[in-house]
Design a protein around this motif. Sequence first.
Motif, PDB file in Angstrom:
ATOM      1  N   LEU A  81     -13.204 -25.760  38.565  1.00  0.00           N
ATOM      2  CA  LEU A  81     -13.682 -24.640  37.766  1.00  0.00           C
ATOM      3  C   LEU A  81     -13.706 -25.052  36.298  1.00  0.00           C
ATOM      4  CD1 LEU A  81     -11.529 -21.729  39.261  1.00  0.00           C
ATOM      5  CD2 LEU A  81     -13.889 -22.296  39.862  1.00  0.00           C
ATOM      6  N   ILE A  82     -14.723 -24.628  35.573  1.00  0.00           N
ATOM      7  CA  ILE A  82     -14.747 -24.828  34.124  1.00  0.00           C
ATOM      8  C   ILE A  82     -14.188 -23.569  33.491  1.00  0.00           C
ATOM      9  CG2 ILE A  82     -16.165 -25.279  32.094  1.00  0.00           C
ATOM     10  CD1 ILE A  82     -18.177 -26.688  33.885  1.00  0.00           C
ATOM     11  N   THR A  83     -12.928 -23.634  33.094  1.00  0.00           N
ATOM     12  CA  THR A  83     -12.224 -22.486  32.538  1.00  0.00           C
ATOM     13  C   THR A  83     -12.039 -22.667  31.036  1.00  0.00           C
ATOM     14  OG1 THR A  83     -10.041 -23.458  32.853  1.00  0.00           O
ATOM     15  CG2 THR A  83     -10.993 -22.263  34.733  1.00  0.00           C
ATOM     16  N   LEU A  84     -11.462 -21.667  30.387  1.00  0.00           N
ATOM     17  CA  LEU A  84     -11.176 -21.807  28.961  1.00  0.00           C
ATOM     18  C   LEU A  84     -10.137 -22.895  28.717  1.00  0.00           C
ATOM     19  CD1 LEU A  84     -11.189 -18.107  27.729  1.00  0.00           C
ATOM     20  CD2 LEU A  84     -13.049 -19.769  27.771  1.00  0.00           C
ATOM     21  N   GLU A  85      -9.227 -23.066  29.682  1.00  0.00           N
ATOM     22  CA  GLU A  85      -8.264 -24.164  29.570  1.00  0.00           C
ATOM     23  C   GLU A  85      -8.985 -25.507  29.603  1.00  0.00           C
ATOM     24  OE1 GLU A  85      -5.906 -20.690  31.135  1.00  0.00           O
ATOM     25  OE2 GLU A  85      -7.861 -21.560  31.546  1.00  0.00           O
ATOM     26  N   ARG A 201      -9.330 -14.877  34.818  1.00  0.00           N
ATOM     27  CA  ARG A 201      -8.428 -14.539  33.718  1.00  0.00           C
ATOM     28  C   ARG A 201      -7.622 -15.770  33.289  1.00  0.00           C
ATOM     29  NH1 ARG A 201      -7.031  -9.603  31.891  1.00  0.00           N
ATOM     30  NH2 ARG A 201      -7.771  -8.572  33.788  1.00  0.00           N
ATOM     31  N   SER A 202      -7.929 -16.274  32.114  1.00  0.00           N
ATOM     32  CA  SER A 202      -7.212 -17.416  31.552  1.00  0.00           C
ATOM     33  C   SER A 202      -6.041 -16.938  30.704  1.00  0.00           C
ATOM     34  CB  SER A 202      -8.148 -18.270  30.686  1.00  0.00           C
ATOM     35  OG  SER A 202      -9.180 -18.840  31.456  1.00  0.00           O
ATOM     36  N   ALA A 203      -5.141 -17.857  30.407  1.00  0.00           N
ATOM     37  CA  ALA A 203      -4.012 -17.522  29.545  1.00  0.00           C
ATOM     38  C   ALA A 203      -4.508 -17.213  28.144  1.00  0.00           C
ATOM     39  CB  ALA A 203      -3.022 -18.692  29.511  1.00  0.00           C
ATOM     40  N   ARG A 204      -3.818 -16.340  27.447  1.00  0.00           N
ATOM     41  CA  ARG A 204      -4.211 -15.990  26.085  1.00  0.00           C
ATOM     42  C   ARG A 204      -4.082 -17.202  25.167  1.00  0.00           C
ATOM     43  NH1 ARG A 204      -2.198  -9.911  24.398  1.00  0.00           N
ATOM     44  NH2 ARG A 204      -3.353  -8.783  26.015  1.00  0.00           N
ATOM     45  N   HIS A 214     -13.570 -12.247  30.718  1.00  0.00           N
ATOM     46  CA  HIS A 214     -12.741 -13.320  31.268  1.00  0.00           C
ATOM     47  C   HIS A 214     -13.646 -14.154  32.166  1.00  0.00           C
ATOM     48  CE1 HIS A 214      -9.139 -11.268  29.773  1.00  0.00           C
ATOM     49  NE2 HIS A 214      -9.701 -10.157  30.212  1.00  0.00           N
ATOM     50  N   LEU A 215     -14.096 -15.298  31.651  1.00  0.00           N
ATOM     51  CA  LEU A 215     -15.161 -16.041  32.311  1.00  0.00           C
ATOM     52  C   LEU A 215     -14.758 -17.462  32.678  1.00  0.00           C
ATOM     53  CD1 LEU A 215     -18.102 -15.044  29.902  1.00  0.00           C
ATOM     54  CD2 LEU A 215     -17.341 -13.856  31.975  1.00  0.00           C
TER      55      LEU A 215
END
Length: 419
Positions: A81-85, A201-204, A214-215
């Motif tokens: 997955l391409i997450t914010l992290e 939902r990524s960590a803040r 939340h993408l």
Amino acid sequence: MRRLGRTNRTRRKKRTNKPVIDCSEEIVSLSKWMKRESKSHGFKWRSMLYPANFLDTGRGMMTRETLRPGDVIVSIPQHLLITLETVLSSNIGDLIKRQKLKLSSQQLLSLFLLSERNKGDNSYWHPYIDTLPKSHTTVGYFSARELTLFPPKLRKAAESRISDIKQAYCEVKEFHSGETIQYEDFLWAWFCVNSRSVFYRSARSEFVREDGNHLALAPYLDLLNHSTEAQVEAGFNEKTGSYEIRTHNNYRKYSQVFISYGSHDNGHLLVEYGFTLPDNPNDALTVDYDVVMEAAKSLNVSYTEKKQDVIQTNNLHRKLACTVEGLSWNLLMIIQILAMDWTELQNWKNVLKGSVISPRNERLSRNIARVFLAQYLHQNQELVNKFPPFSSRTRMENLIFSIVQTERDILHLTWTSVT
């Protein structure tokens, strides 16, 4: 009418009535990459779905097994997955942190896609990025002239959306090592994210704007097409460490499997995702309360102030629309109230019972409806007249015309119901 837009985008091969497995180089590379990278992290990649080309939708996902409600149709390991992290731990993330930027999740994912696309074959994500569309038919790609063909309310929504995207672009265009990002490139990445992202939902983070979005991007999963009939349950499964989609529909072997983007009309689907659906059950023509009031006053209805007080106090002036079934419930209620004489108005709640108030009220109600429907029909005809002949229309013009034609059909059906 065939479906237009993203799902009809690239394959113009000779078609048959049966789906044809998509053996294009980019799809084969993606499948091999998913299998290899899943195995490297201890996951067994096994998908029930094959990318295929269908007669009515173009590229989609075909099941090779019979599916029952509750079956997991796709499962993407977290590391794919391409997450914010993912973004914040990349080179792009380092730049964002150094410059102490605070951006939206969509801006971050868009910048990441652009950065990885620029790496070409050297990008870890290249097999996925290679399957993304080279262009879109979403609202950011319509010309100023094409925007004038939109129905008024949809044009306003489209122009507002374009303004938001330009603002998002202005916030990031200079950040990349002082090198200006081109708007056309940003637009491509923005709509790749917009049309393909999933809820995750990524960590803040101090570098991520809290805007309620939340993408994440999920390779392979985004090959699934939208259907108004699809019922699914989607989300990240902590136990399996994968993003999963579970269907609540039955599917025969070799049939196309769908997901749902939500209960959206064709206007929303075109602006946000770049396609329309034939016979979309969510389509409706919104009617302005002020237009209804003007129609009533043109027929010299009495006690309008008292009637407006009743209508607005009880919130009957909201969600006024015409559909293929005719006047919406609220719209029917208010024209019956506007058609009341003084005696009927004292017992206005009788309209809630669904019975005819009186023959006089019925006639005046229909007359009020015909007055404002005639106005909308005239506006619609003016739009129709702006379109070139079918043989000369662009793909974008055909997409817009499908919406204008749907509104025309709804208006004619509603007109018939009040005559």
